[in-house]
Design a protein around this motif. Structure first.
Motif, mmCIF file in Angstrom:
data_model
loop_
_atom_site.group_PDB
_atom_site.id
_atom_site.type_symbol
_atom_site.label_atom_id
_atom_site.label_comp_id
_atom_site.label_asym_id
_atom_site.label_seq_id
_atom_site.Cartn_x
_atom_site.Cartn_y
_atom_site.Cartn_z
ATOM 1 N N GLU A 97 53.574 3.334 26.395
ATOM 2 C CA GLU A 97 51.661 2.208 27.264
ATOM 3 C C GLU A 97 50.946 3.489 27.412
ATOM 4 N N CYS A 98 51.514 4.826 27.868
ATOM 5 C CA CYS A 98 50.186 5.663 28.025
ATOM 6 C C CYS A 98 50.795 7.203 27.254
ATOM 7 N N TYR A 99 49.442 6.928 26.962
ATOM 8 C CA TYR A 99 49.425 7.628 25.610
ATOM 9 C C TYR A 99 49.458 9.368 26.160
ATOM 10 N N LEU A 100 49.191 9.677 27.400
ATOM 11 C CA LEU A 100 49.545 10.730 28.459
ATOM 12 C C LEU A 100 51.425 11.406 28.633
ATOM 13 N N PHE A 101 51.689 10.075 28.321
ATOM 14 C CA PHE A 101 52.873 10.527 28.060
ATOM 15 C C PHE A 101 53.676 10.779 27.043
ATOM 16 N N HIS A 102 53.288 10.448 25.770
ATOM 17 C CA HIS A 102 53.493 11.018 24.267
ATOM 18 C C HIS A 102 54.038 12.245 24.643
ATOM 19 N N HIS A 103 55.282 13.007 23.791
ATOM 20 C CA HIS A 103 56.246 13.688 22.740
ATOM 21 C C HIS A 103 55.084 14.887 22.507
ATOM 22 N N ASP A 104 53.875 14.312 21.555
ATOM 23 C CA ASP A 104 53.801 14.626 20.663
ATOM 24 C C ASP A 104 52.655 15.147 22.033
ATOM 25 N N ASP A 105 51.715 14.950 22.764
ATOM 26 C CA ASP A 105 50.316 15.493 23.465
ATOM 27 C C ASP A 105 51.555 16.145 24.698
ATOM 28 N N LEU A 106 52.926 15.926 25.031
ATOM 29 C CA LEU A 106 53.129 17.287 25.922
ATOM 30 C C LEU A 106 53.381 18.885 26.096
ATOM 31 N N ASP A 107 53.413 18.721 24.428
ATOM 32 C CA ASP A 107 53.293 20.335 24.827
ATOM 33 C C ASP A 107 51.792 20.858 24.618
ATOM 34 N N PRO A 139 47.819 2.157 42.142
ATOM 35 C CA PRO A 139 47.681 1.671 40.985
ATOM 36 C C PRO A 139 47.648 2.036 39.514
ATOM 37 N N TYR A 140 48.141 1.415 38.800
ATOM 38 C CA TYR A 140 48.035 2.506 37.586
ATOM 39 C C TYR A 140 46.598 2.105 36.919
ATOM 40 N N THR A 141 46.202 3.714 36.765
ATOM 41 C CA THR A 141 45.248 3.938 35.904
ATOM 42 C C THR A 141 45.434 4.870 35.587
ATOM 43 N N LEU A 142 44.449 5.464 35.074
ATOM 44 C CA LEU A 142 44.531 6.286 33.986
ATOM 45 C C LEU A 142 44.233 8.019 34.220
ATOM 46 N N HIS A 143 42.781 7.325 35.068
ATOM 47 C CA HIS A 143 42.739 8.683 36.400
ATOM 48 C C HIS A 143 43.693 9.114 37.754
ATOM 49 N N LEU A 144 44.182 8.276 38.362
ATOM 50 C CA LEU A 144 45.348 8.515 38.954
ATOM 51 C C LEU A 144 46.565 8.868 38.232
ATOM 52 N N LEU A 145 46.615 8.944 36.764
ATOM 53 C CA LEU A 145 48.422 9.390 36.409
ATOM 54 C C LEU A 145 47.529 10.373 35.814
ATOM 55 N N GLY A 149 52.243 18.712 37.730
ATOM 56 C CA GLY A 149 52.334 19.564 36.231
ATOM 57 C C GLY A 149 53.460 18.926 35.839
ATOM 58 N N TYR A 150 53.558 18.171 34.201
ATOM 59 C CA TYR A 150 54.462 17.794 33.355
ATOM 60 C C TYR A 150 55.982 18.123 33.646
ATOM 61 N N GLU A 151 56.458 19.846 34.275
ATOM 62 C CA GLU A 151 57.639 19.449 34.434
ATOM 63 C C GLU A 151 58.009 18.947 35.259
ATOM 64 N N HIS A 152 57.149 18.251 36.503
ATOM 65 C CA HIS A 152 58.093 17.752 37.486
ATOM 66 C C HIS A 152 58.053 16.141 37.714
ATOM 67 N N LEU A 153 57.355 15.945 36.105
ATOM 68 C CA LEU A 153 57.252 14.628 36.244
ATOM 69 C C LEU A 153 57.727 13.879 35.180
ATOM 70 N N ARG A 154 58.812 12.947 35.169
ATOM 71 C CA ARG A 154 59.483 11.975 34.474
ATOM 72 C C ARG A 154 59.207 10.276 34.452
ATOM 73 N N ALA A 155 59.054 9.805 32.618
ATOM 74 C CA ALA A 155 58.039 8.760 33.204
ATOM 75 C C ALA A 155 58.714 7.454 32.179
ATOM 76 N N ASP A 156 59.185 5.954 33.162
ATOM 77 C CA ASP A 156 60.351 5.901 32.489
ATOM 78 C C ASP A 156 59.829 4.565 31.223
ATOM 79 N N SER A 157 60.385 4.550 30.387
ATOM 80 C CA SER A 157 60.361 4.223 28.394
ATOM 81 C C SER A 157 59.005 3.401 28.964
#
Length: 96
Positions: free
Chosen positions: A73-83, A46-52, A60-68
Motif C-alpha cells: 500500500e505505501c510507496y515508501l516501502f516499494h522495492h524499486d524505491d528502496l535502493d 498514527p498511520y501517516t506518511l509524515h510519521l513513516l 534508516g531502511y536497513e532497520h525496518l521491515r514492513a508487513d506485506s
C-alpha cells in the motif's frame, strides 16, 4: 535486529522488535502520537506518511521491515524505491 512494522488499520501502525533496544525506543518516542502498548508489547503510532518518513529518516531502511499490506500500500516501502532511498540515507550519514 529490525523493527517490524504492521498495518493495524487505516489509522494505526504497530512496531515491535525481538530484543530490547534503547535506540529503537528513542525512535518510537520521537514519533508524535506514538504509544507503548504493554499488554501487546508493541508501539502504536498514527498511520501517516509524515510519521513513516520521519521513522525512515531516523532509523534508516536497513532497520525496518514492513508487513506485506504496508509494503503493497505505501510507496515508501516499494522495492524499486528502496535502493535510491538507501543511497540518500548513506549520503546523509557520510556528511555527519
Amino acid at each position: 535486529m529490525t523493527i517490524t512494522l504492521v498495518k493495524v488499520d487505516e489509522y494505526k501502525i504497530r512496531a515491535s522488535w525481538k530484543e530490547f533496544n534503547t535506540d529503537y525506543v528513542k525512535y518510537m518516542k520521537a514519533l508524535k502520537g506514538s504509544r507503548w502498548k504493554p499488554e501487546l508489547k508493541v508501539w502504536e503510532f498514527p498511520y501517516t506518511l509524515h510519521l513513516l518518513e520521519q521513522l525512515i529518516e531516523i532509523a534508516g531502511y536497513e532497520h525496518l521491515r514492513a508487513d506485506s499490506a504496508l509494503m503493497e500500500e505505501c510507496y515508501l516501502f516499494h522495492h524499486d524505491d528502496l535502493d535510491s532511498c538507501n543511497q540518500r540515507t548513506d549520503k546523509r550519514i557520510q556528511k555527519i
